[in-house]
Design an enzyme around this catalytic site. Sequence first.
Site, short mmCIF file in Angstrom:
data_model
loop_
_atom_site.label_atom_id
_atom_site.label_comp_id
_atom_site.label_asym_id
_atom_site.label_seq_id
_atom_site.Cartn_x
_atom_site.Cartn_y
_atom_site.Cartn_z
N CYS A 2 76.74 46.60 20.83
CA CYS A 2 78.20 46.54 20.89
C CYS A 2 78.77 47.94 21.15
CB CYS A 2 78.77 46.03 19.58
SG CYS A 2 78.06 44.48 19.05
N ARG A 27 75.44 49.14 27.56
CA ARG A 27 74.82 48.80 26.28
C ARG A 27 74.45 47.33 26.21
NH1 ARG A 27 76.88 53.00 22.40
NH2 ARG A 27 76.76 51.57 20.67
N TRP A 74 77.83 42.16 21.53
CA TRP A 74 76.51 41.57 21.76
C TRP A 74 76.31 40.62 20.58
CZ3 TRP A 74 72.65 41.92 25.36
CH2 TRP A 74 71.42 41.36 25.00
N ASN A 98 80.66 47.16 14.84
CA ASN A 98 79.26 47.14 15.29
C ASN A 98 78.41 47.09 14.03
OD1 ASN A 98 80.12 47.63 17.82
ND2 ASN A 98 79.34 49.72 17.97
N GLY A 99 77.33 46.34 14.05
CA GLY A 99 76.42 46.33 12.90
C GLY A 99 76.36 44.95 12.26
N GLU A 477 49.80 54.84 14.49
CA GLU A 477 50.98 55.21 15.28
C GLU A 477 51.51 56.58 14.82
OE1 GLU A 477 52.59 54.71 17.83
OE2 GLU A 477 54.66 55.29 17.49
N LYS A 481 51.90 59.81 17.18
CA LYS A 481 53.17 60.52 17.35
C LYS A 481 52.97 62.01 17.10
CE LYS A 481 55.08 58.36 18.96
NZ LYS A 481 55.21 57.06 19.54
N GLU A 484 50.96 63.61 19.95
CA GLU A 484 51.70 63.68 21.21
C GLU A 484 52.66 64.85 21.29
OE1 GLU A 484 53.49 59.60 21.36
OE2 GLU A 484 52.93 59.76 23.46
N HIS A 500 33.93 55.55 3.90
CA HIS A 500 32.86 55.29 4.87
C HIS A 500 32.76 56.39 5.91
CE1 HIS A 500 32.34 51.36 3.08
NE2 HIS A 500 33.66 51.28 3.05
N LYS A 599 56.16 59.28 30.85
CA LYS A 599 56.81 58.20 30.10
C LYS A 599 56.17 56.85 30.44
CE LYS A 599 59.77 56.24 27.41
NZ LYS A 599 59.38 56.26 26.00
O1 M6R Z 1 55.66 51.44 28.62
P1 M6R Z 1 54.55 51.05 27.69
O2 M6R Z 1 55.04 50.59 26.36
O3 M6R Z 1 53.61 50.06 28.30
O4 M6R Z 1 53.73 52.38 27.46
C1 M6R Z 1 52.55 52.35 26.73
C2 M6R Z 1 52.13 53.75 26.34
O5 M6R Z 1 51.92 54.54 27.49
C3 M6R Z 1 53.15 54.43 25.45
O6 M6R Z 1 53.40 53.69 24.30
C4 M6R Z 1 52.66 55.83 25.04
O7 M6R Z 1 51.57 55.72 24.20
C5 M6R Z 1 53.81 56.60 24.41
N1 M6R Z 1 53.80 57.93 24.90
C6 M6R Z 1 53.73 56.62 22.92
O8 M6R Z 1 54.67 57.45 22.33
#
Ligand code: M6R
Length: 604
Positions: A2, A27, A74, A98-99, A477, A481, A484, A500, A599
């Site tokens: 929204c 949006r 939305w 919104n919310g 994950e 993160k 990365e 283990h 990306k």
């Molecule tokens: O666009 P996708 O979700 O398919 O991309 C998958 C991965 O390339 C993506 O999640 C990547 O691992 C990111 N850089 C994670 O932060």
Amino acid sequence: MCGIIGVTGTGPAVPRLIDSLKRLEYRGYDSAGVAALVDGKIERRRAKGKIRELEAVLAAEPLDATIGIGHTRWATHGAPTTANAHPHKAGRVTLVHNGIIENFAELKAELVAEGHAFESQTDTEVVAHLLDSQLGKINDPLVAFKTVLDRLTGAYALAVLIEGEDGLILGARRGSPLVVGWGEGEMYLGSDALAVGPFTQKISYLEEGDFVAIDRSGARMFDASGAPADRPIVQVSASSALVEKGEHRHFMEKEIHEQPDSVQHTLSEYLDFVNGKAKPGEIDFATVERIQIVACGTAFYAGQIGRYAFERLAGLPCDVEIASEFRYRHPALTKGTLAVAVSQSGETADTLASLTWCKAQGLKTAALVNVHSSSMAREAGTLWPTHAGPEIGVASTKAFTAQVAALLALAVTAGVQRGRIDPATEGELVRALFEAPRLIAESMAMDGALKEVAHDLSKATDVLFLGRGAMFPLAMEGALKLKEISYIHAEGYAAGELKHGPIALIDEETPTIALAPLDDVFEKTASNLQEIAARGGPVIMIAPKTAPDPHGAGIRRVDAPDCHSLIAPLIYAIPVQLLAYYTAVQKGTDVDQPRNLAKSVTVE
Ligand code: M6R
């Protein structure tokens, strides 16, 4: 998501509202509306569909005013109809929101008992009735507004017009952003800098819990306690680009903070909040024998979290595989398998190839994607959209939680369709999901403690993340993160796997981040942490305040909000992301465009 705009000045307000709403179209929305104070009376114009439908209504019935509010909606509570479109009106009060107001049902029951009549199915309308009711008892609109805000549970950004208060617009934010725009003899409220972009580049960003009164001459801002607050005026770029960093230093930080909204909008695709039900979709899970999820990177971890939910809630066998392995492995899949590609971009080469392969085998296919016109969206038999909005940071954050939110909601649908979830349990699980946007917003308050932890992490060369159950993929994950964007080596492990092998890595220089919600395996995780502490390893335990202490020397705690175990992966994703973000900032790396990464990986 929204969009909100409010204008108070001396020139015609409605063309300004429409101009702004057009800028907010990106949006996503399914109805729109405006309200304006005309000769002391508030009048509304609303329409289902696009802004052009609203313009047609306004052409037939124009509004000549110098003050007004506007909204693109939305739909979450109630279908996208004109009656459910904002602004909502009760007595002297008209407002946009919104919310999610989580306690709307309870407030509505109270107001109905007092004689208020409701005309929409929305959660928003209760706020208008509540404020109108308070204005009958309290003369000062700001004081009345504060008493209403104190009664609301949930996430919101609000803009409010009151009959008899010419020139005044009230606003408030909790969980959803709201900005004040400063013009010459004209003031604005907007859901982001883009909303007020056509009129001013001078912005004050309201902080969590703030409320505000604007009139032609300026703004009075207050913090959550009601004390006057001074929010600086900043000059934002005049660029009309659809994506800006706004008040944030990096897109990643901005996207982390957008998660209350992006999760809410994604959940509303799959859940009926009004009736507390999971929406049945195109796929009947009663006919599915097995789910095969394929994905890469962060999307793969989202898929693994989904697996826990599909198996636990729906008794539906579910496998999750990295797409680059799956596509060349010649997997043996049975006919009743539903193949699901999970991807932010919908273009990742390995995931797309795996989806195409499954389709060629004659399997039913679905694509859970954030880009709804992507190759995967077009290739799959069923499109399961996430509504995270454009994600610019290379490190995925809001797309991840949107994927997790969608998978959890779909698992509830699957459980209902397969007769594993009775109506009472369905109601409980939908309510739990309904609380996620607010709890995500509350999780941002961990930032102070996490900055301190990040200071130490930035000196480490290796970091371990631990979790059990759905916290295990989240631990992986978290490690991804951190790797990365801070370039620190990190690994995510199932806490029970520690003995283990990985425990050999423990020393005074190797911090362990433990994701420990108070669930049925908390005690087991706690004893793993004692084992690490006993070997001199620094431990940071992210757990609710109510969780018992694991009694290990050197175990630091970061307090997370209490939450239902179903939504723990959504809530604990926030500290995991913030930790990586603050560590990277501390190290001075290129947060939004980390080295060597793209990306979208459209090549093998
Ligand atoms: O666009 P996708 O979700 O398919 O991309 C998958 C991965 O390339 C993506 O999640 C990547 O691992 C990111 N850089 C994670 O932060």
